[in-house]
Enzyme design. Structure first.
Site, PDB file in Angstrom:
ATOM      1  CB  ILE A 231      -1.098   6.966   4.026  1.00 36.52           C
ATOM      2  CG1 ILE A 231       0.857   7.147   4.153  1.00 36.52           C
ATOM      3  CG2 ILE A 231      -1.422   7.543   2.922  1.00 36.52           C
ATOM      4  CD1 ILE A 231       1.718   6.501   2.705  1.00 36.52           C
ATOM      5  N   PRO A 232      -3.561   8.685   5.799  1.00 34.63           N
ATOM      6  CG  PRO A 232      -3.727  11.926   5.899  1.00 34.63           C
ATOM      7  CD  PRO A 232      -3.054  10.357   5.585  1.00 34.63           C
ATOM      8  CB  CYS A 233      -6.790   6.067   2.952  1.00 34.04           C
ATOM      9  SG  CYS A 233      -6.930   4.494   3.806  1.00 34.04           S
ATOM     10  CG  HIS A 234      -8.682   7.654   8.639  1.00 29.31           C
ATOM     11  ND1 HIS A 234      -6.952   8.387   8.608  1.00 29.31           N
ATOM     12  CD2 HIS A 234      -9.090   9.078   9.392  1.00 29.31           C
ATOM     13  CE1 HIS A 234      -6.542   8.641   9.439  1.00 29.31           C
ATOM     14  NE2 HIS A 234      -7.485   9.778   9.536  1.00 29.31           N
TER      15      HIS A 234
END
Length: 268
Positions: A231-234
């Site tokens: 889950i690409p919070c970056h």
């Protein structure tokens, strides 16, 4: 790869010679370049260009994804390179209210390209993926465990292992079993629409789930994402082009963005 990234990033933008990097890794120059290029998709020299401090701003200028546009153009399908298939389900509000009571979670520590990672899984899928430097492993485990305070946690890497391996090989299938408030779930679902190699902003996520003025609340929800990388919070940046925060360290966030940009450019 974690050590290689640290070596490349250490000079703060200064180029490192291939022979120097290979020597510090205990490899020949040819072997190091081959392994590194196989993982990233570009040479160590080219990768250094993606680790500049201005890279986040350039991403916002060139690859800012409004979530509606990304979805309409089919870009969300590019978010998983190669054959990785991601399926996710959220725990019910009742499950969330029970804080994991009756849930058995199995965990283990895994060596990944971005450092050691704690993987936590239920029988339905991966519930947690958290990065930690060696000295922080107890702290990170406590942080993740308190999210399911009434669950039974058992050390058993075998359940999370297939999901972790697929995630970093970018091939195979990963099931996610998420726990969070309804608002957090909406934010994480929106993050899943941001393609690999592209970025969005906290304000854009806020506009998708409620209102653009909710950037602060979105930032809090992004920071509570229990499954990093997948889950690409970056990929969520400040509107002015700053990296913003990252629960697992800004150096790791910058390395992930650089890795994804390099692979996208190499593929195209």
């Amino acid at each position: 790869m974690e050590r290689a990234i640290a070596l490349i990033d250490a000079p703060g933008g200064a180029q490192r010679a291939l022979s120097d990097l290979a020597g510090e890794m205990g490899m020949s120059a040819a072997h190091f370049q081959r392994l590194f290029s196989q993982w990233v998709g570009v040479s160590p020299k080219r990768y250094q260009q993606y680790l500049t401090l201005g890279h986040a701003r350039k991403l916002l200028e060139a690859r800012f994804s409004t979530l509606e546009t990304a979805h309409a153009m089919g870009l969300s399908g590019q978010a998983r390179l190669h054959d990785l298939f991601l399926r996710w389900e959220a725990m019910t509000p009742g499950d969330y209210a029970r804080r994991g009571a009756g849930l058995v979670l199995r965990y283990g520590w895994f060596d990944t390209p971005f450092g050691m990672a704690l993987g936590i899984a239920s029988d339905r899928g991966l519930c947690g993926l958290a990065f930690a430097d060696e000295a922080e492993q107890d702290k990170i485990f406590a942080d993740m465990a308190q999210r399911w305070p009434k669950a039974q946690l058992i050390e058993d890497p075998s359940v999370a292992a297939p999901h972790i391996e697929a995630a970093f090989a970018q091939s195979g299938k990963v099931d996610l079993h998420m726990i969070g408030t309804p608002f957090q779930i909406k934010v994480w679902e929106a993050l899943l629409q941001v393609p690999s190699g592209h970025v969005t902003s906290y304000g854009a996520i806020g506009a998708r789930v409620c209102t653009a003025k909710a950037a602060r609340a979105v930032g809090t929800a992004v920071g509570r994402n229990p499954v990093s990388f997948l889950i690409p919070c970056h990929r969520c940046l400040r509107g002015a082009g700053g990296l913003g925060g990252y629960h697992w360290g800004l150096e790791r966030k910058r390395a992930m963005l650089a890795w994804e940009s390099a692979r996208l450019d190499a593929a195209s």
